[in-house]
Scaffold this active site. Structure first.
Site, PDB file in Angstrom:
ATOM      1  N   GLY A  30      -8.120 -35.105 -19.841  1.00 39.58           N
ATOM      2  CA  GLY A  30      -6.897 -35.138 -20.787  1.00 39.58           C
ATOM      3  C   GLY A  30      -5.794 -34.877 -20.036  1.00 39.58           C
ATOM      4  O   GLY A  30      -5.422 -34.859 -19.059  1.00 39.58           O
ATOM      5  N   ALA A  31      -4.736 -34.282 -20.990  1.00 35.25           N
ATOM      6  CA  ALA A  31      -3.359 -33.909 -20.345  1.00 35.25           C
ATOM      7  C   ALA A  31      -2.709 -35.319 -19.782  1.00 35.25           C
ATOM      8  O   ALA A  31      -2.260 -35.423 -18.686  1.00 35.25           O
ATOM      9  CB  ALA A  31      -3.236 -32.806 -19.474  1.00 35.25           C
ATOM     10  N   HIS A  33      -1.089 -39.075 -18.743  1.00 36.88           N
ATOM     11  CA  HIS A  33       0.122 -39.346 -18.584  1.00 36.88           C
ATOM     12  C   HIS A  33       0.158 -40.800 -18.154  1.00 36.88           C
ATOM     13  O   HIS A  33      -0.911 -41.493 -18.345  1.00 36.88           O
ATOM     14  CB  HIS A  33       0.845 -38.441 -17.340  1.00 36.88           C
ATOM     15  CG  HIS A  33      -0.186 -38.411 -15.927  1.00 36.88           C
ATOM     16  ND1 HIS A  33      -0.454 -39.379 -15.348  1.00 36.88           N
ATOM     17  CD2 HIS A  33      -0.717 -37.380 -15.603  1.00 36.88           C
ATOM     18  CE1 HIS A  33      -1.392 -39.081 -14.504  1.00 36.88           C
ATOM     19  NE2 HIS A  33      -1.602 -37.732 -14.843  1.00 36.88           N
ATOM     20  N   HIS A  36      -2.850 -42.274 -16.103  1.00 38.31           N
ATOM     21  CA  HIS A  36      -4.230 -42.402 -16.810  1.00 38.31           C
ATOM     22  C   HIS A  36      -4.115 -43.690 -17.705  1.00 38.31           C
ATOM     23  O   HIS A  36      -4.883 -44.405 -17.916  1.00 38.31           O
ATOM     24  CB  HIS A  36      -4.398 -41.181 -17.884  1.00 38.31           C
ATOM     25  CG  HIS A  36      -4.709 -39.971 -17.232  1.00 38.31           C
ATOM     26  ND1 HIS A  36      -3.549 -38.970 -17.159  1.00 38.31           N
ATOM     27  CD2 HIS A  36      -5.758 -39.362 -16.387  1.00 38.31           C
ATOM     28  CE1 HIS A  36      -4.156 -37.893 -16.682  1.00 38.31           C
ATOM     29  NE2 HIS A  36      -5.444 -38.359 -16.121  1.00 38.31           N
ATOM     30  N   LYS A 148      -4.703 -41.843  -6.736  1.00 37.18           N
ATOM     31  CA  LYS A 148      -3.927 -40.485  -6.539  1.00 37.18           C
ATOM     32  C   LYS A 148      -4.985 -39.580  -5.915  1.00 37.18           C
ATOM     33  O   LYS A 148      -4.727 -38.630  -5.140  1.00 37.18           O
ATOM     34  CB  LYS A 148      -3.320 -40.057  -7.791  1.00 37.18           C
ATOM     35  CG  LYS A 148      -3.269 -38.755  -8.041  1.00 37.18           C
ATOM     36  CD  LYS A 148      -1.755 -38.114  -7.274  1.00 37.18           C
ATOM     37  CE  LYS A 148      -1.687 -36.580  -7.657  1.00 37.18           C
ATOM     38  NZ  LYS A 148      -2.852 -35.778  -8.132  1.00 37.18           N
TER      39      LYS A 148
END
Ligand code: PAF
Length: 278
Positions: A30-31, A33, A36, A148
């Site tokens: 989640g979270a 950006h 993703h 990443k």
């Protein structure tokens, strides 16, 4: 998009999607950006339907890490992945993933040693365990992970090869801000001053890689790069290392294909990044 929290419903939805064509999985915490969303968009090129899992996995956080503070924004995440074309959002509860009595851990050797595996003991066991569970729950044809987290990608490739898992792994290049900083959910923790300093991380990585390619001794180039990060305002450097791009074995000299990987602390935030060398 179907939003699913129940494992049997998830299995039914995933089975229906696999019957209709290829199914991709993008595992996330989640979270979300742009990094993703790039994974979701790339997933659509590899499959007919995309499932995105959102699960902040407690077993990959150490005792002093940021599990409770980890950013959570479920409603926004769901809007973003639906707009990016996901067909299934899989949001298991902790008790669904780790019911009482849960006692199994998947441990990958080789690429999980050193780097983040050295500074975050047990982290990759948590990642390998949850990713194995997600693969078994969704049974995707293909799963996508960002470069990443390069060590994580190497660990998952090793896991899939070693356990004969029937899933294709696709690594997707890092999405960066205009100043080169890799997109990360943890960037949200940075103050304005820290955010300005953070741009030194990709800059020093690029310069260090260029020095190594130009023939500088690897150890000297790495030491110079670490010193530059501290000069730029980083509190400390967990590691700046040259590794084999596939096995992640340490490389005392440049042998291609190689990868330069870094983790450094800025205030209370730990940032990681990596680039190909040569
Ligand atoms: O990269 C992440 O966000 C996590 O490590 C993953 C792969 C979703 C496993 O929890």
């Amino acid at each position: 998009m179907q939003t699913i929290r129940d494992l049997s419903q998830l299995r039914d939805a995933a089975a229906a999607a696999r019957k209709a064509g290829r199914l991709a999985l993008v595992p996330t915490m989640g979270a979300l950006h742009d990094g993703h969303l790039a994974l979701v968009r790339e997933a659509r090129r590899h499959a007919d339907a995309v499932a995105v899992s959102i699960f902040v996995n407690p077993t990959q956080f150490g005792p002093n890490e940021d599990l409770d503070a980890y950013p959570r924004q479920e409603a926004r995440d769901l809007e973003l992945i639906e707009a990016a074309g996901a067909a299934i959002a899989w949001l298991p509860e902790v008790a669904t993933m780790y019911p009482p009595g849960f006692a199994t851990s998947v441990r990958v050797g080789g690429p999980s040693e050193g780097l983040c595996g050295g500074t975050r003991p047990g982290h990759f066991d948590g990642v390998a365990t949850v990713v194995t569970k997600l693969f078994n729950q969704v049974l995707p044809d293909v799963a996508l992970f960002g470069e990443k987290d390069y060590q994580q990608l190497a660990v998952i490739r090793r896991l899939v090869a070693d356990l004969d898992l029937r899933v294709e792994i696709v690594g997707v290049p890092t999405v960066r801000e205009d100043d080169g900083l890799a997109r990360s959910s943890r960037n949200a923790y940075l103050s304005r001053d820290e955010r300005a300093i953070a741009a030194a991380l990709p800059r020093v990585l690029t310069q260090t890689a260029a020095r190594i390619v130009a023939g500088d001794a690897v150890a000297a180039a790495l030491a110079a790069g670490s010193a530059e990060l501290v000069d730029a305002g980083f509190a400390s450097v967990d590691y700046l290392e040259l590794r084999d791009a596939e096995t992640l074995a340490p490389l005392p000299d440049l042998v291609r294909p190689a990868r330069l990987l870094v983790a450094a602390r800025l205030g209370t935030t730990r940032l990681i990044d990596n680039i190909a060398v040569g």
